[in-house]
Design an enzyme around this catalytic site. Structure first.
Site, PDB file in Angstrom:
ATOM      1  N   ALA A  31     -34.742   1.730  32.892  1.00 25.63           N
ATOM      2  CA  ALA A  31     -35.043   0.679  31.904  1.00 25.63           C
ATOM      3  C   ALA A  31     -36.527   0.691  31.563  1.00 25.63           C
ATOM      4  CB  ALA A  31     -34.578  -0.678  32.427  1.00 25.63           C
ATOM      5  N   SER A  32     -37.124  -0.440  31.494  1.00 23.67           N
ATOM      6  CA  SER A  32     -38.495  -0.509  30.968  1.00 23.67           C
ATOM      7  C   SER A  32     -39.531   0.125  31.886  1.00 23.67           C
ATOM      8  CB  SER A  32     -38.871  -1.964  30.712  1.00 23.67           C
ATOM      9  OG  SER A  32     -37.941  -2.516  29.807  1.00 23.67           O
ATOM     10  N   THR A  33     -39.174   0.381  33.161  1.00 26.64           N
ATOM     11  CA  THR A  33     -40.154   1.055  34.017  1.00 26.64           C
ATOM     12  C   THR A  33     -40.396   2.476  33.539  1.00 26.64           C
ATOM     13  OG1 THR A  33     -38.406   1.747  35.536  1.00 26.64           O
ATOM     14  CG2 THR A  33     -39.517  -0.313  36.049  1.00 26.64           C
ATOM     15  N   PHE A  34     -39.543   2.944  32.638  1.00 29.25           N
ATOM     16  CA  PHE A  34     -39.626   4.288  32.093  1.00 29.25           C
ATOM     17  C   PHE A  34     -40.633   4.356  30.935  1.00 29.25           C
ATOM     18  CE2 PHE A  34     -37.352   7.894  29.821  1.00 29.25           C
ATOM     19  CZ  PHE A  34     -37.520   8.823  30.830  1.00 29.25           C
TER      20      PHE A  34
END
Lengths: 365, 612
Positions: free
Chosen positions: B321-324
């Protein structure tokens, strides 16, 4: 009736040979059972007692002239058959076979009695029948009939070993009495046919033994175990053996039946090829001496009697040794004077007594 | 006396005597030849067999090596345990014995019978274990009744002991009896039936170091396999000591921070790749395996839908998710698609073709640059940038960070995850790549799957100057003389090539995530330490439609298995980063609300510890 000449002619050579063999046997028994922990009289002492009893019986057998036995042969035979029939009804069953009659104080094996009876009977028969031309096939129906009855009774127990012994003893006597060439051929054919038919008539355990003999490694922990362990014991003895009481196969109980049928394996392991050579020479000497006694017998009955007894020794020795060293399938045949067992000892000592009897009376007419 | 005498023809009889004598001699010669063959020619072979017949190699177990944490605190040790066994050949009446034992020890006779059957494949001289790890009180009861229990032995056997089982279960793993399959395997040649062998985790991968060398005793046995005397002995060599890079206190803090949530957390030293903490929850108790796990216990572990036996840190695959987003941002910066100040207007959604891709914030972020897009995790900014970048460049950048392949971690079972590309999709599904798929890949959703371990390695690389380091968990291995046989050394997998300004731009975004009041990761903030990070909330099922979402007012309305995973990656201190942390809370719903505080607690404990 008792003659001074008898003492003069007493066969010391025979007695000494027998005593030497029995002494080695008892010593070996001491080793074979050295690690047995349970109480009671040690087996080698029991065997010593049996040897003593056997010698006593042998002496008794010597006392009267063997020639009287001609007239008792049929009685002995009928007595033996009677016992064999009795065993069918009253016998004690151990390990699937009914071979013993319990007389309260003692267990008797009728098949042993019949061995002696057959020797007596055949000696008498052959004395009457023998001619210099040899027997034709048609002459043999009577001996064959005499032989067939006990043979079938013993087979039924079942006791293949003793059956084979009885037949071999009778055949040895018959052949010695002389057979026509054609008769020999017929006998050979008969033996072959018996082999083929017999295979299908064998009990499972007996057939397994034969199969195991042919390929013991097929089932090393099952039926092949006896033969393999025995061969290991004998072979690992090497030339000079592992030494008295040092046989690992025997002392650590890897050898089964090591006090009875496989007693020779213990001996071979501990005394090596040299010990075996000496022991076999001693046995061979016993056989040769038996034949020698037969040859010097003062009459035909004595001759056949000695031949019969010698054949009994010979076949027991050969079949037991051949079995132990893997030349024959495992059949329960004890080594004379060597394996533990009262009945065998007594039978063999009766045989010795008969030989002695014939030997002592060789100059009597 | 008148006995009849009858002579038969003498020359014939004489000939027969010769023949019989000759036959006897020949037969005896044959017997002697056979004896010669056995005793002289086959002597060596048969003698060998007689030796093998009577001797057995008795194996003495080697004490298994202990496992320590980075400060030398024991994680796994051996303790002596009582075991009730039976010598098979000494048993007279098995049924009777078992019923007596079962009433004495309160164990069912069927269970004893089961253990007995299992033990029958052991060699005869080895006692069959019936009950492992018996309490002292029961042992005394057996001793008092030993006269009525022929063949029953009380043995002392080392068992694995875990002072803090919950904190270290997934790192150290457990032992189990070796399986037939493992025995057959050539590389397991040192083992025998009934041996214990490392089954999972460190106990498995460092089996060779930990197990030590068995001792041997050559013993003489009789036909029943009973021991008679010892002929030769060679003592056993204890297993080596394994020191780990993890810190037990940090492990405990991580477990505590999770409460009863499921998930995984990993903390790395950003400069070396040392794993400082690695937990996976729910956990299990390896001590259960040490004393032989019961079928009920085993069933309940397997039946738990939250997979307590799985080490989620290395085998769990989650959409990042947004950690990417940092990876996407860096790739876009390097490709010149986005300058650090490129502004993209977020109206709350991006329309690509027929599809409308929503931002998590329905009302939209308005005009956003990179820093703001990271801080508030604007999806539309990344949709747009990702679309311009294209899946293949995005995919290449992600792979450089270590995604999509295993990192060579020491524990078994590490998974590679998935980084999709056109080529990948053609191979996998034989289908072309669609632009919409690029859109969702650029916010770490769709086909993108990563392990928590990969996220931690990524975070470290973001702040250590682009070094993708191999994560390692073993600090050193030492034998009992103190010789170090293996020593930790940082291993660089790849040096990433981005300009300092690009690194800095991404870092600034991450600092704002925690440091800025508007940041999504505000809950990771500490007053006394500067922390930076990035939240992530990954959909497990498709994103809900507006109508559906309006029906919901809180987490409790969504079934557990449909709730989103909560992620957070973090590092600290901002000025001079030391530790990188990746946290995933399964079905935790919100990275910022659920995962960030866990990362904060781990970081906080790390610096409190080292400050002491």
């Amino acid at each position: 009736m008792f003659d001074r000449r008898l003492i003069y002619h007493f066969d010391w050579v025979l007695l000494l040979t027998v005593l030497m063999l029995a002494a080695v046997g008892i010593m070996n028994l001491y080793s074979a059972t050295a690690n047995w922990s349970y109480g009671g009289t040690p087996l080698y002492l029991k065997q010593l007692v049996w040897l003593g009893s056997g010698l006593f019986i042998a002496m008794l057998v010597c006392l009267f002239d063997y020639r009287h036995l001609q007239y008792l042969a049929v009685h002995a035979y009928i007595f033996g058959i009677g016992l064999l029939v009795t065993v069918i009804f009253l016998g004690r069953t151990t390990m699937g076979a009914t071979r013993w009659i319990n007389l309260g104080f003692i267990n008797v094996q009728p098949s042993e009695v019949i061995k002696v009876a057959i020797i007596l009977l055949f000696a008498r028969l052959l004395t009457k029948m023998a001619t210099s031309q040899g027997f034709a096939v048609r002459d043999l129906w009577r001996p064959a009939l005499w032989l067939l009855v006990p043979t079938l009774l013993i087979l039924k127990q079942p006791d293949l070993g003793t059956t084979v012994m009885v037949v071999l003893i009778a055949l040895s006597m018959l052949v010695f009495a002389g057979l026509k060439r054609a008769t020999l051929v017929w006998l050979a054919i008969l033996a072959l046919a018996t082999g083929v038919v017999g295979w299908f008539g064998l009990h499972d355990y007996q057939r397994a033994r034969v199969r195991t003999f042919l390929n013991p490694d097929a089932d090393p922990l099952g039926s092949g175990y006896h033969i393999i362990q025995s061969k290991i014991a004998v072979g690992s003895g090497g030339i000079f053996g592992k030494g008295f009481l040092e046989g690992t196969q025997a002392q650590l109980s890897f050898l089964p039946e090591r006090h009875t049928d496989f007693a020779f394996s213990v001996f071979a392991e501990e005394w090596g090829f040299v010990g075996c050579l000496l022991l076999l020479l001693l046995y061979l000497f016993l056989i040769a001496w038996g034949l020698y006694i037969a040859r010097r017998a003062s009459d035909q009955f004595g001759l056949f009697l000695a031949i019969g007894v010698t054949a009994m020794f010979f076949w027991h020795i050969v079949v037991n040794l051949a079995m132990v060293i893997g030349l024959l399938p495992v059949v329960g045949v004890p080594l004379p004077l060597f394996s533990y067992g009262g009945t065998s000892m007594v039978t063999m000592m009766i045989g010795v007594g008969l030989l002695m009897n014939v030997s002592m009376r060789r100059f009597m007419f | 006396m008148n006995l009849k005498v009858k002579w038969i023809d003498l020359p014939i009889v004489r000939r027969r005597f010769y023949l019989y004598t000759l036959a006897a001699v020949l037969v005896f010669v044959l017997l002697l030849l056979r004896l010669w063959y056995l005793q002289v020619i086959s002597y060596e072979d048969l003698f060998d067999r007689s030796v093998r017949n009577r001797t057995r190699m008795l194996i003495t177990e080697a004490p298994r090596g202990p496992i320590y944490d980075r400060h030398g605190v024991l994680l796994v040790d051996n303790r002596p345990a009582f075991q009730i066994s039976v010598m098979r050949q000494d048993i007279v009446q098995r049924d009777e014995l078992f019923s007596r034992l079962s009433s004495l020890l309160d164990v069912s006779a069927e269970q004893l019978e089961m253990r007995w059957q299992e033990g029958r494949r052991l060699p005869a001289y080895r006692p069959v274990p019936l009950i492992i790890d018996v309490e002292r009180e029961l042992v005394e009861r057996v001793q008092e009744n030993s006269i009525d229990l022929p063949g029953v032995l009380i043995e002392v056997r080392p068992l694995r002991d875990y002072p803090d089982p919950d904190a270290v279960a997934h790192v150290v793993g457990y032992l189990g009896e070796i399986t037939e399959q493992e025995l057959k395997n050539a590389s397991f040649g040192e083992y025998r039936g009934g041996d214990l062998i490392g089954k999972v985790a460190l106990e498995r991968s460092y089996e060779d170091s930990l197990r030590g060398d068995k001792g041997q005793q050559l013993i003489e046995v009789d036909v029943q396999g009973r021991l008679l005397r010892m002929l030769q002995a060679q003592s056993s060599e204890p297993g080596k000591k394994v020191y780990l890079t993890v810190d037990l206190e940090l492990q405990k803090a991580a477990v505590e921070a999770f409460g009863n949530r499921a998930g995984a957390a990993i903390a790395l030293n950003v400069h070396t790749g040392e794993v400082l903490a690695m937990v996976s929850l729910p956990t299990y108790n390896p001590a259960q395996f040490a004393r032989g796990i019961s079928p009920d216990e085993w069933r309940s572990l397997l039946g738990d839908r939250r997979n307590p036996l799985q080490n989620k840190a290395i085998t769990g695959l989650y959409p990042p998710a947004s950690t990417f987003k940092m990876v996407v941002a860096l790739a876009a910066l390097r490709e010149g698609i986005a300058g650090t100040n490129r502004e993209i207007y977020c109206p709350g959604a991006l329309v690509v073709g027929d599809s409308r891709f929503r931002c998590w914030k329905r009302e939209g972020h308005g005009a956003a640059n990179l820093k703001m897009a990271l801080r508030e995790s604007c999806d539309v900014w990344f949709y747009q940038v990702g679309l311009e970048l294209g899946i293949d460049k995005l995919s290449a950048a992600a792979k450089e960070f270590g995604f999509g392949s295993t990192l060579g971690f020491a524990l078994p079972g590490e998974r590679a995850g998935t980084i999709p590309s056109r080529e990948w999709k053609r191979r996998q599904f034989n289908e072309p790549w669609y632009a919409g798929e690029t859109v969702i890949a650029s916010i770490g959703q769709g086909y993108v799957l990563t392990t928590p371990l990969q996220l931690a390695v990524m975070t470290a690389a973001l702040v250590n100057g682009g070094q993708v380091l191999k994560p390692q968990i073993v600090e050193r291995i030492e034998d009992w003389e103190g010789n170090v046989t293996q020593l930790f050394e940082p291993q660089l997998i790849r040096q990433l090539d981005y300009s300092p300004q690009h690194w800095q731009a991404v870092e600034e975004g991450m600092v704002a995530v925690v440091g800025d009041l508007r940041g999504t990761g505000r809950l990771a903030h500490l007053d006394w330490l500067s922390v930076a990070g990035k939240t992530g909330t990954s959909q497990v099922v498709r994103r809900l439609s507006d109508e559906e979402e309006e029906l919901l007012t809180g987490d409790e309305h969504i079934p557990y298995r449909q709730r989103s995973h909560a992620l957070f990656v973090a590092y600290a201190p901002v000025e001079n980063p030391e530790i990188a942390v990746a946290v995933i809370v399964e079905h935790g719903q919100s990275g910022g609300r659920v995962a960030a505080p866990i990362a904060r607690d781990i970081i906080s404990r790390y610096f409190r510890n080292s400050g002491e």
